[in-house]
Design a protein around this motif. Sequence first.
Motif, short mmCIF file in Angstrom:
data_model
loop_
_atom_site.label_atom_id
_atom_site.label_comp_id
_atom_site.label_asym_id
_atom_site.label_seq_id
_atom_site.Cartn_x
_atom_site.Cartn_y
_atom_site.Cartn_z
N GLN A 53 2.74 -14.60 6.23
CA GLN A 53 2.03 -14.20 5.29
C GLN A 53 0.66 -14.59 5.56
O GLN A 53 -0.17 -13.75 5.66
N ARG A 56 -0.49 -12.74 8.51
CA ARG A 56 -0.87 -11.25 8.22
C ARG A 56 -2.34 -11.27 7.56
O ARG A 56 -3.01 -10.45 7.77
N ARG B 14 -2.09 -8.75 -5.21
CA ARG B 14 -1.14 -10.27 -4.95
C ARG B 14 -1.40 -10.97 -6.00
O ARG B 14 -0.60 -11.59 -6.37
N THR B 110 9.48 -11.00 -0.86
CA THR B 110 9.72 -11.06 0.67
C THR B 110 10.14 -9.73 1.06
O THR B 110 9.64 -9.37 2.23
N LYS B 113 7.39 -7.29 0.96
CA LYS B 113 6.20 -7.51 1.91
C LYS B 113 6.73 -6.83 3.44
O LYS B 113 5.89 -6.47 4.10
N GLN B 114 8.05 -7.25 3.58
CA GLN B 114 8.51 -6.86 4.70
C GLN B 114 8.88 -5.15 4.84
O GLN B 114 9.46 -4.73 5.80
#
Lengths: 375, 215
Positions: A53, A56, B14, B110, B113-114
């Motif tokens: 993260q 990124r 976010r 997760t 986001k992937q």
Amino acid sequence: MNANNDDRSDAADQLLEQGLREVLQGETPPDLSQQILQRYQGSGTDSVVTRKQNSRFSVLRLLALTAGLLIACLIAERLFSGSGYQWQTTDRLSSNDSAQSELEAFNFEKAGQSLELLMSIPMETYGPGKIEIGNEANDAKQAVGDGNAQRIRRNASLQIVVDQFDGVADNLQALVKQHKGFVASTNLGQMRGQQRSGCWTVRIPSANYDAFLASIDQVGILDAKTENAQDVTANYVDLETRIANKQKLEARIVDLLERPDDKLTHVIEVERELARVREEIERMQGQLRVMADQTSLATVTMNVREERDYVPATKPTLSNRIDNAWSNSVSRTGDFLANLIVWLVSMIVPIIGCVLLALFVIIVWRRRRSKILVG
Amino acid sequence: VSLLLTLGLMTSLREINETSDETNRPEKASAPVGDDHTIDSPAELIRNHQAGVWRYLRFLGAAVHQVDDLVQETFLEVLRSQDKGTFQQRSRGETASYLRFVARNKLFATNRKQGNRPLQFSLETAQATAAFEEQEAVWSNVAGADGLEDYLAALRDCLSVMTDRAGQAIKLFYTDRLSREEVAKRLDMKPAGIKTLLRRSRQSLRDCIDRKVKS
């Protein structure tokens, strides 16, 4: 198997698979106490997920910084260095390479045969009224007939580039006066950002037409030239002949009026005819005057624009084309970004509204989804 | 400018996501501490619940390579929430439930986001929600607060009392990781018969475990 077992067979099977993996395949949970405690106490390292993260985010930050710097550089360059003028020049050159080549060939080296023939007639031999054909233009002389006067209506359109727009009007006025002409109309304005431009229409005696065009480089760089010559000799002669005939008719009608033995009705009818003939004569004389004016004074339209560091067009080579393409790309990108900024500024209120609305919808959607998950 | 705008929006999303996770915690997690429960220290909390959280994540379909990280992230968030006062330990069962809640959100975030990699189920459909509720019900009923320990003990007992043929099929398929065709060759049966035998063996194991857990 009962109905309840059937309903939850998938999840129960997954749980059984999980148990079998652990009991039979040795897939046991590792002891992560140390790592978690170390990280909790601030001495541990980030996990793979966090590192991914963070990396990124670093890439995104880098991209944002690069984009911001690029935009700032482009804006600064366009605002302060004045190189925007160069971009516009190269833009025009690259996009009109073929047109420029044709223009160059036409205007500066190889004029068309018919036009060249007409151009070769020395304008000093043209009078404001009857025009005598020069010895050098025998072909043109044959085309209009021996011994006839020639009337040519001439128009020219010039595209002139100047380095500094200030003083152009004065220079042009002086040049026109020098060639005994006058300025018919003037139109000044600004185009494409801060680029200044103007349009002048001037009338120049035909005798001084060539000299005027030859001296136009005193004003600026001749970027493009369009000339048009129209031979109106036949129309002019025809109009003259028709006027002469009508004048003869007018004289005969006047003779009829002077006869003493006519009746009153005859007199009235003859006078009506005389008025009609005179009206026709005046109308045709007016047309003749206009035609004489157009042929004795050439019309030159000059579009003058300001362009810094202007480079006249040359025959494009491969390197020039590549250079032009690159400059074109940079210029278009800069124009696009500048226009985008202007658009964003103009649309800032609707954009903020849309963003707030989108955020509201997302928040509501996420909360509703979370409630579904929890409850 | 568009990129900057997009980045700003992503950052805001976010933050909203994290805030949403914070605000949507179960209410029972922030309830006052009960008198009948001793508050675990961080080390005890981790030691008591890490295996359960790890197994729960695997049960939800988390890949082996991401489970360790997710477990760490889960405990860190819970411990930090406890420090901030937004979470208080009330009972072991509720703590386990809250840990599962945090772990589940970590796993979903997760995977989102992937690139929205699908799990064994997808939250984007109503069927997936039903499947999730079913999984949660099964886990709550069977695993409870002990992190599947009773369930695994019952499984070991049931495996030890299985008939020879069913026990052999389970051992060859799960322990030796042979394919159905290879198991069929070893036991001199047809693959379809092995499939039926494995299904019946699993069913008998589930019934056996249910009996043992309930008793």
